[in-house]
Motif scaffolding. Structure first.
Motif, PDB file in Angstrom:
ATOM      1  N   LEU A  60       0.705  -1.392   0.384  1.00  0.00           N
ATOM      2  CA  LEU A  60      -0.261   0.495   0.393  1.00  0.00           C
ATOM      3  C   LEU A  60       0.561   0.966   0.305  1.00  0.00           C
ATOM      4  CD1 LEU A  60      -3.218  -0.993   2.213  1.00  0.00           C
ATOM      5  CD2 LEU A  60      -2.908  -0.363  -0.098  1.00  0.00           C
ATOM      6  N   LEU A  61       1.589   1.364   1.018  1.00  0.00           N
ATOM      7  CA  LEU A  61       3.071   2.645   0.904  1.00  0.00           C
ATOM      8  C   LEU A  61       3.447   2.274  -0.567  1.00  0.00           C
ATOM      9  CD1 LEU A  61       4.463   4.709   2.511  1.00  0.00           C
ATOM     10  CD2 LEU A  61       5.984   2.594   2.983  1.00  0.00           C
ATOM     11  N   LEU A  62       3.823   1.583  -1.348  1.00  0.00           N
ATOM     12  CA  LEU A  62       4.964   1.822  -2.812  1.00  0.00           C
ATOM     13  C   LEU A  62       3.735   2.677  -3.089  1.00  0.00           C
ATOM     14  CD1 LEU A  62       6.710   0.632  -4.484  1.00  0.00           C
ATOM     15  CD2 LEU A  62       5.986  -1.278  -4.939  1.00  0.00           C
ATOM     16  N   LEU A  63       2.229   1.612  -3.429  1.00  0.00           N
ATOM     17  CA  LEU A  63       1.418   2.055  -4.325  1.00  0.00           C
ATOM     18  C   LEU A  63       1.748   3.550  -4.408  1.00  0.00           C
ATOM     19  CD1 LEU A  63      -1.218  -0.627  -4.899  1.00  0.00           C
ATOM     20  CD2 LEU A  63       0.848   0.465  -6.434  1.00  0.00           C
ATOM     21  N   GLN A  64       1.042   4.953  -2.597  1.00  0.00           N
ATOM     22  CA  GLN A  64       1.084   5.680  -2.599  1.00  0.00           C
ATOM     23  C   GLN A  64       2.433   6.679  -2.390  1.00  0.00           C
ATOM     24  OE1 GLN A  64       0.641   5.974   1.927  1.00  0.00           O
ATOM     25  NE2 GLN A  64      -1.865   5.303   1.438  1.00  0.00           N
ATOM     26  N   GLU A  73       1.097  -2.341 -11.603  1.00  0.00           N
ATOM     27  CA  GLU A  73       0.170  -3.610 -11.133  1.00  0.00           C
ATOM     28  C   GLU A  73       0.447  -4.788 -10.832  1.00  0.00           C
ATOM     29  OE1 GLU A  73       0.621  -4.407 -16.106  1.00  0.00           O
ATOM     30  OE2 GLU A  73       0.122  -2.517 -16.605  1.00  0.00           O
ATOM     31  N   GLU A  74       1.211  -5.496 -10.971  1.00  0.00           N
ATOM     32  CA  GLU A  74       1.409  -6.486 -10.064  1.00  0.00           C
ATOM     33  C   GLU A  74       1.793  -6.637  -8.474  1.00  0.00           C
ATOM     34  OE1 GLU A  74       6.464  -7.036 -10.664  1.00  0.00           O
ATOM     35  OE2 GLU A  74       5.772  -8.195 -12.434  1.00  0.00           O
ATOM     36  N   ALA A  75       1.904  -4.746  -8.043  1.00  0.00           N
ATOM     37  CA  ALA A  75       1.644  -4.917  -6.219  1.00  0.00           C
ATOM     38  C   ALA A  75       0.004  -4.430  -6.303  1.00  0.00           C
ATOM     39  CB  ALA A  75       2.610  -3.370  -5.893  1.00  0.00           C
ATOM     40  N   SER A  76      -0.849  -4.122  -7.326  1.00  0.00           N
ATOM     41  CA  SER A  76      -2.382  -4.768  -7.202  1.00  0.00           C
ATOM     42  C   SER A  76      -2.358  -5.686  -7.010  1.00  0.00           C
ATOM     43  CB  SER A  76      -2.509  -3.712  -8.349  1.00  0.00           C
ATOM     44  OG  SER A  76      -2.084  -1.985  -8.460  1.00  0.00           O
ATOM     45  N   GLU A  77      -2.320  -6.902  -7.902  1.00  0.00           N
ATOM     46  CA  GLU A  77      -2.683  -7.846  -8.199  1.00  0.00           C
ATOM     47  C   GLU A  77      -2.691  -8.613  -6.389  1.00  0.00           C
ATOM     48  OE1 GLU A  77      -2.081 -11.036 -11.441  1.00  0.00           O
ATOM     49  OE2 GLU A  77      -1.825  -8.795 -12.790  1.00  0.00           O
ATOM     50  N   VAL A  78      -0.557  -8.229  -6.028  1.00  0.00           N
ATOM     51  CA  VAL A  78      -0.941  -9.055  -4.618  1.00  0.00           C
ATOM     52  C   VAL A  78      -1.527  -8.238  -3.765  1.00  0.00           C
ATOM     53  CG1 VAL A  78       1.016  -9.031  -3.354  1.00  0.00           C
ATOM     54  CG2 VAL A  78       1.436  -9.586  -5.405  1.00  0.00           C
ATOM     55  N   LEU A  79      -1.658  -7.188  -4.428  1.00  0.00           N
ATOM     56  CA  LEU A  79      -2.604  -7.057  -2.718  1.00  0.00           C
ATOM     57  C   LEU A  79      -3.618  -7.285  -3.311  1.00  0.00           C
ATOM     58  CD1 LEU A  79      -1.830  -3.155  -2.757  1.00  0.00           C
ATOM     59  CD2 LEU A  79      -1.842  -5.054  -0.913  1.00  0.00           C
ATOM     60  N   LYS A  80      -4.639  -7.757  -3.859  1.00  0.00           N
ATOM     61  CA  LYS A  80      -5.611  -8.368  -4.116  1.00  0.00           C
ATOM     62  C   LYS A  80      -5.584  -9.526  -3.303  1.00  0.00           C
ATOM     63  CE  LYS A  80      -7.039  -5.760  -8.729  1.00  0.00           C
ATOM     64  NZ  LYS A  80      -7.153  -5.503  -9.496  1.00  0.00           N
ATOM     65  N   MET A  81      -5.049 -10.694  -3.467  1.00  0.00           N
ATOM     66  CA  MET A  81      -4.880 -11.401  -3.070  1.00  0.00           C
ATOM     67  C   MET A  81      -4.301 -11.773  -1.906  1.00  0.00           C
ATOM     68  SD  MET A  81      -3.016 -13.646  -5.519  1.00  0.00           S
ATOM     69  CE  MET A  81      -2.025 -11.991  -6.894  1.00  0.00           C
ATOM     70  N   LEU A  82      -4.226 -10.674  -1.586  1.00  0.00           N
ATOM     71  CA  LEU A  82      -3.824 -10.644  -0.400  1.00  0.00           C
ATOM     72  C   LEU A  82      -5.207 -10.453   0.891  1.00  0.00           C
ATOM     73  CD1 LEU A  82      -0.343  -8.866   0.550  1.00  0.00           C
ATOM     74  CD2 LEU A  82      -0.808 -10.998   0.798  1.00  0.00           C
ATOM     75  N   ASN A  83      -6.190  -9.037   0.500  1.00  0.00           N
ATOM     76  CA  ASN A  83      -7.010  -8.419   0.745  1.00  0.00           C
ATOM     77  C   ASN A  83      -8.304  -9.886   1.144  1.00  0.00           C
ATOM     78  OD1 ASN A  83      -8.341  -6.939   1.877  1.00  0.00           O
ATOM     79  ND2 ASN A  83      -9.874  -5.970  -0.188  1.00  0.00           N
ATOM     80  N   LEU A  84      -8.615 -10.647  -0.054  1.00  0.00           N
ATOM     81  CA  LEU A  84      -8.980 -11.788   0.286  1.00  0.00           C
ATOM     82  C   LEU A  84      -8.759 -12.688   1.222  1.00  0.00           C
ATOM     83  CD1 LEU A  84      -9.040 -13.073  -3.489  1.00  0.00           C
ATOM     84  CD2 LEU A  84     -10.595 -12.251  -2.480  1.00  0.00           C
TER      85      LEU A  84
END
Length: 105
Positions: A60-64, A73-84
């Motif tokens: 999240l910090l990286l995206l900010q 794009e890769e960080a967003s996909e990982v965040l989606k997996m982690l958020n589940l």
């Protein structure tokens, strides 16, 4: 091999935003590959391990802060997996990355 090493995930997460932009890009890319393949093949334990060591907060910090487009794009996909799985596991403070890690000496 990286998935089976107990220190792979903590080291990858720790290097995000610490060493250089290139190290951050590589760490996020490896994290993405491990989580993507680990979730399918190994029942998601890689995702739980990433949550334990504070990957959610670091990404999240990286995206900010900002990063390259591919890394974003890769960080967003990982965040989606982690958020589940975030509700199933308590997210820890990134300062406690190695608190409960059992390492053989």
């Amino acid at each position: 091999m990286a998935r089976d090493n107990a220190l792979s995930m903590p080291v990858l997460v720790k290097k995000i935003l610490r060493v250089s932009d290139l190290a951050t890009d590589f760490s996020v890319s490896i994290l993405w590959k491990l989580c993507k393949n680990g979730e399918v093949e190994h029942g998601g334990y890689v995702v739980f391990e990433a949550l334990q060591v504070g990957a959610f907060q670091k990404l999240l910090l990286l995206l900010q802060v900002g990063c390259a487009e591919k890394t974003k794009e890769e960080a967003s996909e990982v965040l989606k997996m982690l958020n589940l799985h975030r509700n199933e596991m308590e997210c820890v403070d990134p300062m406690d990355n190695f608190k409960d890690l059992k390492r053989p000496f």
